[in-house]
Design an enzyme around this catalytic site. Sequence first.
Site, PDB file in Angstrom:
ATOM      1  N   GLU A  34       0.841  -1.192   0.000  1.00 55.38           N
ATOM      2  CA  GLU A  34       0.000   0.000   0.000  1.00 55.38           C
ATOM      3  C   GLU A  34       0.878   1.243   0.000  1.00 55.38           C
ATOM      4  O   GLU A  34       1.751   1.398   0.847  1.00 55.38           O
ATOM      5  CB  GLU A  34      -0.905  -0.016   1.234  1.00 55.38           C
ATOM      6  CG  GLU A  34      -1.861  -1.197   1.260  1.00 55.38           C
ATOM      7  CD  GLU A  34      -2.453  -1.441   2.633  1.00 55.38           C
ATOM      8  OE1 GLU A  34      -2.254  -0.588   3.523  1.00 55.38           O
ATOM      9  OE2 GLU A  34      -3.105  -2.484   2.831  1.00 55.38           O
ATOM     10  N   GLU A  65      -4.334  -6.363   2.945  1.00 57.90           N
ATOM     11  CA  GLU A  65      -3.127  -7.151   3.169  1.00 57.90           C
ATOM     12  C   GLU A  65      -3.344  -8.615   2.804  1.00 57.90           C
ATOM     13  O   GLU A  65      -2.457  -9.262   2.228  1.00 57.90           O
ATOM     14  CB  GLU A  65      -2.694  -7.044   4.634  1.00 57.90           C
ATOM     15  CG  GLU A  65      -2.031  -5.719   4.995  1.00 57.90           C
ATOM     16  CD  GLU A  65      -3.030  -4.602   5.199  1.00 57.90           C
ATOM     17  OE1 GLU A  65      -2.598  -3.444   5.322  1.00 57.90           O
ATOM     18  OE2 GLU A  65      -4.239  -4.881   5.229  1.00 57.90           O
ATOM     19  N   PHE A  79       2.329  -1.252   8.601  1.00 61.02           N
ATOM     20  CA  PHE A  79       2.369  -1.378  10.054  1.00 61.02           C
ATOM     21  C   PHE A  79       2.319  -2.855  10.415  1.00 61.02           C
ATOM     22  O   PHE A  79       1.460  -3.592   9.914  1.00 61.02           O
ATOM     23  CB  PHE A  79       1.203  -0.642  10.712  1.00 61.02           C
ATOM     24  CG  PHE A  79       1.326   0.857  10.641  1.00 61.02           C
ATOM     25  CD1 PHE A  79       2.043   1.558  11.603  1.00 61.02           C
ATOM     26  CD2 PHE A  79       0.728   1.555   9.614  1.00 61.02           C
ATOM     27  CE1 PHE A  79       2.165   2.928  11.538  1.00 61.02           C
ATOM     28  CE2 PHE A  79       0.837   2.936   9.544  1.00 61.02           C
ATOM     29  CZ  PHE A  79       1.564   3.631  10.494  1.00 61.02           C
ATOM     30  N   ASP A  81       1.187  -4.294  12.852  1.00 59.90           N
ATOM     31  CA  ASP A  81      -0.094  -4.681  13.434  1.00 59.90           C
ATOM     32  C   ASP A  81      -0.981  -5.369  12.389  1.00 59.90           C
ATOM     33  O   ASP A  81      -1.806  -6.217  12.725  1.00 59.90           O
ATOM     34  CB  ASP A  81      -0.829  -3.451  13.971  1.00 59.90           C
ATOM     35  CG  ASP A  81       0.068  -2.572  14.825  1.00 59.90           C
ATOM     36  OD1 ASP A  81      -0.182  -2.459  16.033  1.00 59.90           O
ATOM     37  OD2 ASP A  81       1.029  -1.999  14.285  1.00 59.90           O
ATOM     38  N   PHE A  82      -0.824  -5.001  11.110  1.00 65.45           N
ATOM     39  CA  PHE A  82      -1.687  -5.541  10.062  1.00 65.45           C
ATOM     40  C   PHE A  82      -1.242  -6.924   9.597  1.00 65.45           C
ATOM     41  O   PHE A  82      -1.865  -7.510   8.701  1.00 65.45           O
ATOM     42  CB  PHE A  82      -1.734  -4.583   8.875  1.00 65.45           C
ATOM     43  CG  PHE A  82      -2.193  -3.189   9.232  1.00 65.45           C
ATOM     44  CD1 PHE A  82      -2.983  -2.967  10.360  1.00 65.45           C
ATOM     45  CD2 PHE A  82      -1.812  -2.107   8.471  1.00 65.45           C
ATOM     46  CE1 PHE A  82      -3.396  -1.690  10.705  1.00 65.45           C
ATOM     47  CE2 PHE A  82      -2.231  -0.818   8.806  1.00 65.45           C
ATOM     48  CZ  PHE A  82      -3.022  -0.601   9.918  1.00 65.45           C
ATOM     49  N   HIS A 125      -1.466   0.654  15.849  1.00 67.80           N
ATOM     50  CA  HIS A 125      -0.353   0.990  14.962  1.00 67.80           C
ATOM     51  C   HIS A 125       0.976   1.079  15.709  1.00 67.80           C
ATOM     52  O   HIS A 125       1.917   1.705  15.228  1.00 67.80           O
ATOM     53  CB  HIS A 125      -0.610   2.326  14.252  1.00 67.80           C
ATOM     54  CG  HIS A 125      -1.779   2.326  13.326  1.00 67.80           C
ATOM     55  ND1 HIS A 125      -3.073   2.309  13.765  1.00 67.80           N
ATOM     56  CD2 HIS A 125      -1.832   2.330  11.964  1.00 67.80           C
ATOM     57  CE1 HIS A 125      -3.894   2.327  12.728  1.00 67.80           C
ATOM     58  NE2 HIS A 125      -3.171   2.329  11.626  1.00 67.80           N
TER      59      HIS A 125
END
Length: 322
Positions: A34, A65, A79, A81-82, A125
């Site tokens: 992205e 993702e 990030f 987290d994703f 994040h």
Amino acid sequence: MPEVAARDLTFAQAVREALAEEMRRDRRVCIFGEDVAEAGTPFKVLSGLVEEFGRERVLDTPISEAGFTGLRPVVDIMFGDFLTLTMDQLVNQAAKVHYMSGGTWKVPLVVRTTLGATRRSAAQHSQSLHAWLSHVPGLKVAMPSTPYDAKGLLKTAIRDENPVVFFEDKMMYKMKGPVPEGEYTIPFGVADVKREGEDITIVATSSMVQVALGAAEMLEKTGISAEVVDPRTTWPLDEKTLVESAKKTSRAIVVDEGYGRYGVAGEIASVIAEGAFYSLDAPVKRMGAMHVPIPFSPPLEDVTVPTEQTVFEAARAMCGKR
């Protein structure tokens, strides 16, 4: 570090240079993610690559993702987290294909992503989730702590025939350090002693290496000599270097920005406790992020992760000085 000409680059510049060199070396190397093309990622790490290599090799993807991970080969997850959205592709597919095919199939995939708190990005994040991937057989996990390590480890990751997850601390992109001008790679599974010491070993990962080095300087002023060891990869893990350092100093602290419970710090502490048990003068101590969602409030966020001061105090206490 090799005895060749070097320039001071930022962490981000070292990552971008590694990617550009590998894309020039091998036309099969491309980047998905992205905002990786025109935007160059939110952290501007990839700026300029689309102009040199074109949209066929630097591809912006939808905000999904799960939809683009696994295509090939350098995937940018802005990030860490994703990573939750990619776990089936990574854990159940990419990590196991080589084994399940009897070595016939390979997955030369690099997943670049971030970790690290104190950016004021709140709970979704700011996490450091590298322990998840280090837990899975079939995945290699790299965590550079300097621009030099970032470039050398990333080039090794891109050349690997099987999946590598490459964690970059988002707070380190502007950090500067010497990077050789010539070609070099850094092998996985080889720890680096960032500072020699005699009284206590501090094993630290990613940005915590700089925290540990700062704490070591503070300790030196009190007469305590701290050795700082950077594993550089959590898998493969250089257990020999970690254990030998702890045997030499007789005390060890493990500092990691991931959550303390069931984390990387606990695994490394266990390796040291098992391998250096009869040489230790104190139990191995682990220091990680507090077991809470990372707060948005700056004062609260700052106390959730280890700092130079907290590492200094823990090491001084272990060495019998208050």
